[in-house]
Design an enzyme around this catalytic site. Structure first.
Site, PDB file in Angstrom:
ATOM      1  CG  ASP A  99     -33.988 -14.591  -6.613  1.00 25.23           C
ATOM      2  OD1 ASP A  99     -34.952 -14.849  -5.868  1.00 25.23           O
ATOM      3  OD2 ASP A  99     -32.912 -14.115  -6.198  1.00 25.23           O
ATOM      4  CG  HIS A 119     -32.079 -17.610  -2.305  1.00 28.02           C
ATOM      5  ND1 HIS A 119     -32.242 -17.885  -3.649  1.00 28.02           N
ATOM      6  CD2 HIS A 119     -32.714 -16.424  -2.087  1.00 28.02           C
ATOM      7  CE1 HIS A 119     -32.922 -16.904  -4.223  1.00 28.02           C
ATOM      8  NE2 HIS A 119     -33.231 -16.018  -3.290  1.00 28.02           N
ATOM      9  NE  ARG A 153     -30.423 -12.419  11.580  1.00 29.70           N
ATOM     10  CZ  ARG A 153     -29.108 -12.282  11.518  1.00 29.70           C
ATOM     11  NH1 ARG A 153     -28.577 -11.561  10.546  1.00 29.70           N
ATOM     12  NH2 ARG A 153     -28.318 -12.856  12.406  1.00 29.70           N
TER      13      ARG A 153
END
Length: 343
Positions: free
Chosen positions: A215, A284, A294
């Site tokens: 990120d 990630h 989800r």
């Protein structure tokens, strides 16, 4: 629906997942889940109300680049309201969501992941990104009578997340021995809230929900909201590990188990620069399930665009540059932006 869109805009439009019975070749990845470690391995948990919280955060940032945060102060009732609003948004017809389709090169709006151009295959995902106020894009999507509650709920979660981000960032800066410049890192209004849906997938072992990435933030707060079974299906045991996964050097991909009252806090690139490499930006990804849809959302806490970013300690391992300049580097090469400023 994508066929009705023209030019570059059509590339941001997700496929109609509800009518897709077979995994398209455009979405077919290789060996997605072959490297997931034993589910007994777990990332550190920080109790924000515990007297040892600072020490636990330090160890987690140094050894993992990520931790799970509980007792954070955001009411569970609000988290449940946000869950429902996210689910309601993604249940809207495709043509309605397309009214807020993210423009080419844009930061906010509806569509496929912004990192898509850096990967050869398409991700099994649809998202809605809000930078600052969510008014404009949401106004295009929701009928007027449905808009008020969405806006109220999202404004409140943004407010709560901002306070939590400021508290956690203050702790991290204290760990780094920073006091004089704390205001520019803690009180920034340069934040983004991103809603995600990972629909059930006919072949999850060859699909990717969100490809591996780091990120562009100081810290990112991720809430894995709810798992919704497909009509008439049961959630299989193996699908419990599908979702957010963290890469741990020397171990592999570690699944983050869903907890409705916990936030996952990721170290981002900016904190790696500020800490001079002491706290490492975490890689990630998100995988998908055959039996469940989800949902999640992420809050990215970033300094203002004109803030000069450089390590707090010497000798520096990264050259100084502004947040805007780093965004530009990341937009050109998401995989090597940090390496390109290494000294």
């Amino acid at each position: 629906m994508a066929g009705a869109l023209s030019g570059e805009a059509a590339k941001n439009m997700p496929i109609d997942f509800s009518s897709t019975r077979r995994l398209p070749e455009s979405h077919r990845w290789s060996n997605v889940c072959s490297d997931v470690v034993d589910v007994s391995v777990s990332i550190p948990v920080v109790d924000l109300q515990d007297s040892n919280a600072m020490e636990t955060i330090k160890l987690a940032c140094e050894e993992w680049g990520v931790f799970q945060l509980k007792n954070h102060g955001i009411p569970l009732s609000l988290l449940k309201e946000v869950d429902e609003e996210i689910k309601r948004f993604f249940s809207l017809p495709a043509e309605q969501k397309a009214k807020a389709l993210r423009p080419p090169g844009g930061k906010s709006g509806y569509g496929s992941p912004y990192i898509s151009p850096f990967f050869p295959k398409v991700m099994w995902h649809e998202g809605f990104t809000m930078t600052g106020s969510c008014y404009d894009d949401a106004t295009q999507v929701f009928p007027e009578h449905d808009l008020a509650h969405f806006r109220k709920t999202m404004e409140e979660i943004q407010k709560q997340l901002k306070m939590m981000a400021e508290e956690v960032t203050s702790v991290i800066l204290e760990l780094l021995g920073v006091h004089d410049e704390e205001e520019i890192w803690v009180k920034s209004n340069n934040y983004t809230l991103q809603m995600n849906k990972y629909p059930s997938c006919p072949n999850p072992d060859q699909a990717m929900g969100f490809a591996p990435h780091k990120d562009t933030s100081i810290v990112t707060f991720v809430h894995q909201t709810q798992v919704e079974a497909k009509t008439g299906s049961e959630i299989r045991t193996e699908d419990q590990t599908r979702g957010l996964q963290i890469f741990k050097e020397g171990i592999g991909w570690v699944p983050v188990h869903l907890d409705p009252d916990v936030f996952v806090v990721n170290v981002g690139d900016i904190l790696e620069i500020l800490s001079n490499g002491r706290f490492t930006s975490v890689l990630h990804r998100a995988t998908v399930s055959e039996t469940t849809h989800r949902y999640s959302y992420a809050y990215f806490h970033r300094p203002s665009l004109e803030t000069l970013i450089s390590p707090f300690t010497s000798p520096p391992h990264f050259r100084a540059l502004t947040m805007r300049e780093y965004d530009t580097l990341k937009a050109k090469n998401i995989h090597n932006a940090l390496a390109s400023i290494s000294i």
